[in-house]
Motif scaffolding. Structure first.
Motif, PDB file in Angstrom:
ATOM      1  N   ASN A 130       0.835  -1.204   0.000  1.00 26.88           N
ATOM      2  CA  ASN A 130       0.000   0.000   0.000  1.00 26.88           C
ATOM      3  C   ASN A 130       0.869   1.253   0.000  1.00 26.88           C
ATOM      4  O   ASN A 130       0.557   2.231  -0.683  1.00 26.88           O
ATOM      5  CB  ASN A 130      -0.946   0.017   1.200  1.00 26.88           C
ATOM      6  N   THR A 131       1.938   1.218   0.780  1.00 23.43           N
ATOM      7  CA  THR A 131       2.863   2.357   0.807  1.00 23.43           C
ATOM      8  C   THR A 131       3.514   2.522  -0.560  1.00 23.43           C
ATOM      9  O   THR A 131       3.642   3.643  -1.055  1.00 23.43           O
ATOM     10  CB  THR A 131       3.933   2.157   1.900  1.00 23.43           C
ATOM     11  N   ALA A 132       3.897   1.407  -1.181  1.00 22.46           N
ATOM     12  CA  ALA A 132       4.497   1.471  -2.521  1.00 22.46           C
ATOM     13  C   ALA A 132       3.497   2.067  -3.524  1.00 22.46           C
ATOM     14  O   ALA A 132       3.865   2.889  -4.363  1.00 22.46           O
ATOM     15  CB  ALA A 132       4.951   0.085  -2.965  1.00 22.46           C
ATOM     16  N   GLY A 133       2.241   1.666  -3.418  1.00 17.76           N
ATOM     17  CA  GLY A 133       1.200   2.217  -4.289  1.00 17.76           C
ATOM     18  C   GLY A 133       1.020   3.706  -4.077  1.00 17.76           C
ATOM     19  O   GLY A 133       0.850   4.470  -5.037  1.00 17.76           O
ATOM     20  N   TRP A 134       1.067   4.132  -2.816  1.00 22.62           N
ATOM     21  CA  TRP A 134       0.949   5.555  -2.517  1.00 22.62           C
ATOM     22  C   TRP A 134       2.139   6.321  -3.080  1.00 22.62           C
ATOM     23  O   TRP A 134       1.975   7.393  -3.667  1.00 22.62           O
ATOM     24  CB  TRP A 134       0.818   5.780  -1.011  1.00 22.62           C
ATOM     25  N   PHE A 135       3.344   5.763  -2.923  1.00 27.97           N
ATOM     26  CA  PHE A 135       4.537   6.399  -3.493  1.00 27.97           C
ATOM     27  C   PHE A 135       4.331   6.588  -4.997  1.00 27.97           C
ATOM     28  O   PHE A 135       4.571   7.674  -5.523  1.00 27.97           O
ATOM     29  CB  PHE A 135       5.781   5.539  -3.237  1.00 27.97           C
TER      30      PHE A 135
END
Length: 130
Positions: free
Chosen positions: A34-39
């Motif tokens: 999810n963090t990677a997607g947000w990045f």
């Protein structure tokens, strides 16, 4: 450095470590994907979420213990510069980057001064200093 200064620097070191440790844990608990997607969604390559989260997590522990304080602080500072300029700047000082700026200044303090009090690094490498 006087004992009072060393105590103050120790407190700053531990707080800096706790904040980054908590943020690193949160990135993994929320799902690193999810963090990677947000990045990705904000224009930062998604794979960067992994080294950032690892630096925050492992670096947070290391700096609390007083291991590699200056190097970890440099990495924290780079993360804060990235956060300020890629995410927080448009929101302004108070609503955006003020907290990140405080963390950046704490990191710079640690880079410049180190922190020897209750430092595992100081205990392990005391005899090897120049």
């Amino acid at each position: 450095m006087s004992n009072r200064n060393e105590i103050g620097t120790f407190l700053l070191r531990v707080m800096l470590g706790l904040v980054f440790l908590a943020n690193g844990v949160a990135k993994f608990q929320g799902g690193i994907e999810n963090t990677a997607g947000w990045f990705d969604s904000i224009g930062i390559p998604g794979f960067m979420a992994y080294p950032v989260a690892i630096i925050e997590l492992v670096g947070g522990i290391a700096i609390i213990l007083g291991l590699g304080t200056r190097i970890v602080s440099l990495l924290f500072g780079l993360i804060m510069i990235g956060a300020i300029f890629t995410v927080k700047l448009p929101d302004g000082f108070l609503n955006g980057y003020v907290f990140d700026l405080v963390l950046l200044v704490l990191a710079v303090h640690m880079i410049l001064n180190g922190s020897k009090l209750f430092s595992l690094g100081q205990l392990l490498f005391k005899g090897r200093e120049a």
